[in-house]
Design a protein around this motif. Structure first.
Motif, PDB file in Angstrom:
ATOM      1  N   ILE A   1      46.356  55.798  73.100  1.00  0.00           N
ATOM      2  CA  ILE A   1      44.906  55.956  73.272  1.00  0.00           C
ATOM      3  C   ILE A   1      44.179  54.795  72.592  1.00  0.00           C
ATOM      4  O   ILE A   1      43.107  54.960  71.996  1.00  0.00           O
ATOM      5  CB  ILE A   1      44.407  57.315  72.751  1.00  0.00           C
ATOM      6  N   ALA A   2      44.766  53.608  72.711  1.00  0.00           N
ATOM      7  CA  ALA A   2      44.131  52.410  72.164  1.00  0.00           C
ATOM      8  C   ALA A   2      42.827  52.135  72.908  1.00  0.00           C
ATOM      9  O   ALA A   2      42.695  52.404  74.111  1.00  0.00           O
ATOM     10  CB  ALA A   2      45.075  51.219  72.290  1.00  0.00           C
ATOM     11  N   ASN A   3      41.846  51.597  72.198  1.00  0.00           N
ATOM     12  CA  ASN A   3      40.552  51.290  72.806  1.00  0.00           C
ATOM     13  C   ASN A   3      40.633  49.972  73.573  1.00  0.00           C
ATOM     14  O   ASN A   3      40.073  48.925  73.175  1.00  0.00           O
ATOM     15  CB  ASN A   3      39.460  51.230  71.734  1.00  0.00           C
TER      16      ASN A   3
ATOM     17  N   ILE B   1      54.181  61.225  79.714  1.00  0.00           N
ATOM     18  CA  ILE B   1      52.749  61.136  79.430  1.00  0.00           C
ATOM     19  C   ILE B   1      52.227  59.873  80.088  1.00  0.00           C
ATOM     20  O   ILE B   1      52.809  58.793  79.941  1.00  0.00           O
ATOM     21  CB  ILE B   1      52.482  61.065  77.913  1.00  0.00           C
ATOM     22  N   GLU B   2      51.107  59.984  80.808  1.00  0.00           N
ATOM     23  CA  GLU B   2      50.452  58.820  81.400  1.00  0.00           C
ATOM     24  C   GLU B   2      48.994  58.799  80.948  1.00  0.00           C
ATOM     25  O   GLU B   2      48.278  59.797  81.085  1.00  0.00           O
ATOM     26  CB  GLU B   2      50.505  58.864  82.926  1.00  0.00           C
ATOM     27  N   VAL B   3      48.568  57.645  80.397  1.00  0.00           N
ATOM     28  CA  VAL B   3      47.192  57.503  79.924  1.00  0.00           C
ATOM     29  C   VAL B   3      46.543  56.309  80.621  1.00  0.00           C
ATOM     30  O   VAL B   3      47.028  55.171  80.509  1.00  0.00           O
ATOM     31  CB  VAL B   3      47.126  57.307  78.406  1.00  0.00           C
ATOM     32  N   THR B   4      45.470  56.578  81.334  1.00  0.00           N
ATOM     33  CA  THR B   4      44.675  55.532  81.981  1.00  0.00           C
ATOM     34  C   THR B   4      43.352  55.410  81.238  1.00  0.00           C
ATOM     35  O   THR B   4      42.606  56.393  81.107  1.00  0.00           O
ATOM     36  CB  THR B   4      44.415  55.875  83.453  1.00  0.00           C
TER      37      THR B   4
ATOM     38  N   ILE C   1      49.686  62.846  69.731  1.00  0.00           N
ATOM     39  CA  ILE C   1      49.928  61.663  70.544  1.00  0.00           C
ATOM     40  C   ILE C   1      50.143  60.409  69.693  1.00  0.00           C
ATOM     41  O   ILE C   1      49.578  60.277  68.596  1.00  0.00           O
ATOM     42  CB  ILE C   1      48.738  61.461  71.514  1.00  0.00           C
ATOM     43  N   SER C   2      50.952  59.519  70.196  1.00  0.00           N
ATOM     44  CA  SER C   2      51.141  58.225  69.540  1.00  0.00           C
ATOM     45  C   SER C   2      49.850  57.421  69.654  1.00  0.00           C
ATOM     46  O   SER C   2      49.271  57.329  70.745  1.00  0.00           O
ATOM     47  CB  SER C   2      52.289  57.458  70.202  1.00  0.00           C
ATOM     48  N   PRO C   3      49.351  56.829  68.565  1.00  0.00           N
ATOM     49  CA  PRO C   3      48.055  56.141  68.578  1.00  0.00           C
ATOM     50  C   PRO C   3      47.950  55.059  69.647  1.00  0.00           C
ATOM     51  O   PRO C   3      46.878  54.854  70.232  1.00  0.00           O
ATOM     52  CB  PRO C   3      47.950  55.548  67.170  1.00  0.00           C
TER      53      PRO C   3
END
Length: 332
Positions: free
Chosen positions: A224-226, A288-291, A219-221
């Motif tokens: 999944i950034a904090n 891709i979806e990131v929540t 995954i591209s960093p």
């Protein structure tokens, strides 16, 4: 009134007896195994099977079959490109036969190392030809995945077999042309996709494992950034072939997290089958979806989903699901 002389009647009666006897004799001779003559063959409704390098179809007292040097090399579980079937030359190694037997037959007749004494072969045809070939066109049989909405499963592979430009050599003569053997099916490996909802990571490699299967996403960093994402506004990106690479691997035996967190990649467990995610198409597939939400001071929970992802191996492909949860990944 004229009447037939009595002397003529026995002769007529005798002629009838002779005719009846000749007809009966012809019937008996026609039924004799050694004189069996088959005009044509039709095995289109019969199911094909194989033992070793022999693929065959059986019908009552008949068998239509061929033998090749390497069954697994010819019947690969992957679709053939349109117009480009797999081919083998017809020769002393790749042989085609039709046989008629003196009685009903079963698998043992063709598959026994020592063929049974009965039933016996009463007629045999061979298929030959300097330019003759066995032609195989393969396609996956895809069914709906009832466990994953919108998903698909490759259930098996269908191999359509035709003998091209061969001589069909029969007792009554030789016929040249193409002859259809029909369809032959091989089973596909079951891809369980039986993961829980907990994802793990090694650097930028996110993975989920269960027993002998694993799904990974390089995954591209920034995905999944904090940092918590606004409600209803997940981070998005498309699957790719260089970044955001999606892979499904089925191993020969159980795999552990250690497999993904060391370099070089371990040689065990052995890979049984591997599928790569297709590059995504904007608003169509492979998103891709990131929540991201807060899971405590300095701790973040990333819900990673795949929308309309496609997996591909060689020329075969299937859709994973409309909306697939890869897992929840915790970072800090």
């Amino acid at each position: 009134m004229l009447t037939r002389p009595l002397a003529a009647r026995p002769n007529a009666y005798l002629m009838k007896k002779i005719v009846a006897f000749l007809a009966f004799s012809a019937f008996i001779q026609g039924c004799d195994d050694g004189d069996l003559t088959v005009e044509n063959i039709d095995f289109t409704s019969q199911t094909a099977a194989h033992c070793g390098n022999i693929v065959y179809k059986l019908k009552d007292t008949e068998a239509f079959f061929f033998e090749v040097a390497d069954h697994d090399a010819l019947f690969i579980n992957d679709a053939t490109p349109e117009g480009s079937p797999r081919t083998l030359p017809v020769n002393s190694t790749n042989r085609i036969f039709y046989r008629a037997y003196s009685g009903d037959i079963d698998d043992d007749v063709l598959c026994s190392s020592i063929p049974p004494a009965t039933p016996s072969v009463v007629e045999e045809w061979t298929f030959t030809g300097d330019n003759g070939r066995i032609e195989v066109t393969t396609s996956p049989v895809i069914i709906a995945n009832t466990e994953l909405a919108g998903g698909e499963i490759i259930q098996k592979y269908r191999h359509d077999i035709v003998f091209r430009a061969v001589n069909k050599n029969t007792p009554s003569g030789t016929e040249f042309g193409d002859f259809t053997f029909g369809s032959y099916f091989t089973p596909a490996n079951t891809l369980p996709f039986n993961f829980d909802d907990t994802a793990e990571s090694c650097g930028n490699l996110v993975y989920n494992i269960n027993g002998s299967e694993a799904v990974t996403l390089a995954i591209s960093p920034e995905l999944i950034a904090n940092e918590v994402t606004p409600v209803g506004t997940p981070r998005t990106a498309l699957l790719g072939t260089a970044t955001n690479v999606l892979t499904y691997t089925l191993f020969q035996s159980a795999v552990s997290s250690d497999y993904f967190c060391v370099a070089p990649t371990p040689t065990t467990p052995l890979i049984k089958e591997q599928w790569l995610g297709d590059a995504g198409v904007l608003n169509v597939s492979g998103t891709i979806e990131v929540t991201t939400t807060s899971s405590g001071p300095g701790v973040f929970l990333h819900e990673i989903r795949l929308k309309n992802a496609m997996f591909r191996k060689g020329n075969s492909a299937f859709k994973l699901a409309d909306n697939y949860l890869l897992g929840f990944l915790t970072t800090s």
